[in-house]
Design an enzyme around this catalytic site. Structure first.
Site, PDB file in Angstrom:
ATOM      1  N   SER A  92      46.023  39.254  48.066  1.00 21.83           N
ATOM      2  CA  SER A  92      46.106  40.653  48.496  1.00 21.83           C
ATOM      3  C   SER A  92      45.795  40.876  49.972  1.00 21.83           C
ATOM      4  O   SER A  92      45.915  42.007  50.462  1.00 21.83           O
ATOM      5  CB  SER A  92      45.163  41.503  47.637  1.00 21.83           C
ATOM      6  N   THR A  93      45.399  39.844  50.689  1.00 25.19           N
ATOM      7  CA  THR A  93      45.151  40.023  52.127  1.00 25.19           C
ATOM      8  C   THR A  93      46.430  40.354  52.891  1.00 25.19           C
ATOM      9  O   THR A  93      46.364  40.795  54.041  1.00 25.19           O
ATOM     10  CB  THR A  93      44.502  38.760  52.742  1.00 25.19           C
TER      11      THR A  93
END
Length: 611
Positions: free
Chosen positions: A339-340
């Protein structure tokens, strides 16, 4: 009577006078013989002199040169490596190699190779082969040499036993105190040779970055290898004339010019590096992880202030050396960032006008089916705006944004942030990651790529992507060397988009976000968590990669930091619990040590309004 005595006396005197006047005849032949002999010897000497001077004029000078001319070397010691503040990270210190001339040893003790072989016996007590019949085997001096060099005396004999050998190393990288001890032993055939030893004052903290050298001071890993030619310099050679005492009396000819070694000053701040390493090591051990890495970048210059990896090893103790410990995981190991990458997807949607900062997206019922496969959130988040999508890390929300984009648009945005490209730091072993290029993308593939699956990156690449956000969309060339005059950057995404996304990421560390443990007291931080399953043959397994990337302070970003913890074990494997605390500690130290002022909350809004 008196008259008779007088006459007798006069007769005697007259006879003596007559005797004195007697001369021998001159020998003509003897004179001629002596003269001819002298002339002959003189002629021979003159002929010999003429022969040497005319027919073989270089003979005498050649014989003289054999006895007086020597080639000497002027050693250029390897250059030092220091951090940005001048603290030494790698230095060269004097050391010696101890070597032996087997021929001299054999002559001194008057034994042959056959006698060496015949003297080999099996020790009845130990069961080992020993040269018990040799006189020097029982010598206390040779036993002392064996002990101080930590070489079994049988091995010493094996070295001496080599036929026709005039040179053999016994041990290298020996410190001066041991050399002085060996000198006192006064053993025949044992000599020393000056060389240098590479010493790393910071030990395991920088081992993965600096690498190490071999026994000949050649870089074999890390910066030592990448900048080997610059650090090594060039040994000079010249011909000199020496007197019988070995003193140089004349410099005859320079055979090879000496080139001084260069010194490197890295962009690394050793204070921040030490904090990053200690925090990373603590997190890896506390979470029973296999490895980890941390990168700290200066947002405004592209300089690397810290690049820590664990596991590591102490390069001053070669017994600890294992290849897997030496790897610079921040640039070699790739992982799916999870999710970065969501802030980058939001940036792409804003760039291509597929959304705006005030849009509210309906994520109900918390899942959706794409091509027969399901994408889901942890729970139903309902209608949320872009900032909440990042704060709650909504897979549904970011997938809906990605599906509005063409695959090549999203890929281009990722490429603009540095994914799939070399970072340009010129270190050996750097990986570029994986950015798949396809002609056709399914909706499910595009959706999963929007929350970090199907692509791979390195810790350094991820830190660079967040540094671009913090710099207002400007990409600065990354550097492991200190830049007194930073190179200009290039605008890769619009400034207003970068600032807007950074503001959205602040909620991640606030109450209700996925990483409140990333908060830094006194500073506003922007960041994003990423917890992704590790791919294995046939799909994804039960191991995870915990990642946190962020920057601070929001009002005027100075540092971007990426933290990766590989395969944390137990129930606490989420990035908010594993990687976020490391980010917080390292960011706090970086800001304080660099004298960065706390945020002025009004300054950021002024920047946003002006853009």
């Amino acid at each position: 009577m008196k008259k008779m005595k007088r006459n007798l006396s006069n007769s005697r005197k007259s006879s003596q006078i007559k005797k004195k006047k007697v001369y021998r005849n001159f020998s003509q032949w003897r004179y001629v013989f002596v003269s001819l002999t002298i002339l002959l010897i003189g002629g021979l000497l003159i002929s010999r002199l003429a022969y040497l001077q005319i027919i073989e004029p270089e003979y005498l000078s050649g014989e003289a040169d054999k006895r007086s001319l020597r080639v000497t070397e002027s050693v250029a010691h390897r250059g030092n490596i220091s951090d940005r503040n001048g603290e030494e990270l790698a230095i060269s210190v004097p050391a010696y190699a101890i070597w032996v001339d087997p021929k001299i040893v054999k002559q001194t003790f008057a034994f042959s190779d056959q006698e060496l072989t015949d003297s080999l016996e099996v020790n009845k007590r130990t069961g080992k082969e020993q040269y018990t019949k040799l006189s020097f085997y029982k010598s206390k001096k040779w036993s002392a040499l064996s002990e101080v060099l930590d070489i079994p005396i049988e091995n010493l004999v094996d070295i001496i036993k080599k036929p026709n050998s005039r040179f053999a190393y016994l041990k290298r990288q020996v410190n001066p105190s041991i050399v002085d001890y060996i000198k006192e032993l006064k053993l025949p055939g044992i000599a020393k040779q000056l060389e240098s030893h590479r010493y790393y004052p910071t030990g395991e903290i920088n081992a993965n970055i600096l690498g190490l050298t071999d026994l000949d001071s050649q870089g074999i890993e890390g910066i030592e290898k990448s900048y080997n030619n610059y650090l090594q310099g060039q040994t000079g050679k010249k011909t000199v004339r020496k007197d019988r005492l070995g003193n140089v009396i004349d410099n005859v000819e320079v055979l090879k010019e000496k080139k001084a070694a260069g010194n490197l000053q890295l962009s690394i701040d050793q204070r921040i590096q030490a904090v990053a390493y200690s925090q990373l090591k603590r997190a890896v051990k506390m979470n029973d992880a296999t490895s980890g890495s941390v990168v700290v970048l200066d947002v405004n210059t592209g300089e690397i202030y810290a690049m820590a990896n664990y596991p590591s090893f102490n390069p001053n103790d070669r017994t600890q050396y294992q290849p897997y410990k030496l790897r610079n995981r921040a640039i070699t190991d790739t992982f799916e960032p999870g999710s970065t990458v969501k802030p980058l997807v939001v940036s792409s949607a804003l760039i291509y006008k597929k959304t705006d900062v005030d849009e509210v997206i309906d994520t109900s019922p918390g899942w959706m089916t794409l091509g027969g496969r399901r994408v889901r959130d942890g729970h139903n988040l309902g209608k949320i705006d872009l900032a909440m999508i990042l704060k709650k890390s909504s897979n549904i929300g970011v997938s809906k944004l990605a599906l509005r984009l063409k695959p090549e648009q999203l890929q281009q945005t990722f490429a603009n942030f540095g994914f799939g490209n070399d970072t340009g730091i010129a270190l050996t072993g750097e990986s570029v990651g994986r950015m798949p290029i396809r002609h056709r993308w399914s909706d499910f593939e595009l959706a999963t790529m929007s929350f970090g699956y199907g692509i791979t990156t390195t810790t350094l690449q991820l830190a660079k992507a967040y540094a671009i956000l913090g710099s207002g969309g400007v990409e600065y060339p990354l550097s492991i060397l200190k830049n007194n005059k930073p190179l200009p950057g290039r605008q890769v995404i619009p400034k207003n988009v970068a600032y807007e996304v950074v503001d959205m990421m602040e909620g991640v560390s606030e109450k209700g976000g996925t990483a409140p443990k990333a908060k830094v007291e006194g500073y506003r931080i922007a960041g994003k968590t990423g917890t992704s399953r590790k791919a294995e043959a046939g799909g994804y397994g039960d191991d995870y990669v915990a990642v946190f990337a962020g920057l601070a302070p929001i009002t005027n970003p100075r540092f971007a930091i990426a933290v990766m913890i590989n395969e944390p074990q137990g129930d606490r494997y989420y990035a908010g619990d594993v990687a976020a605390p490391v980010f917080s500690a390292v960011m706090k130290s970086s800001l304080l040590l660099s004298h960065v002022m706390p945020d002025d909350e009004n300054e950021r809004y002024t920047l946003l309004e002006s853009n």
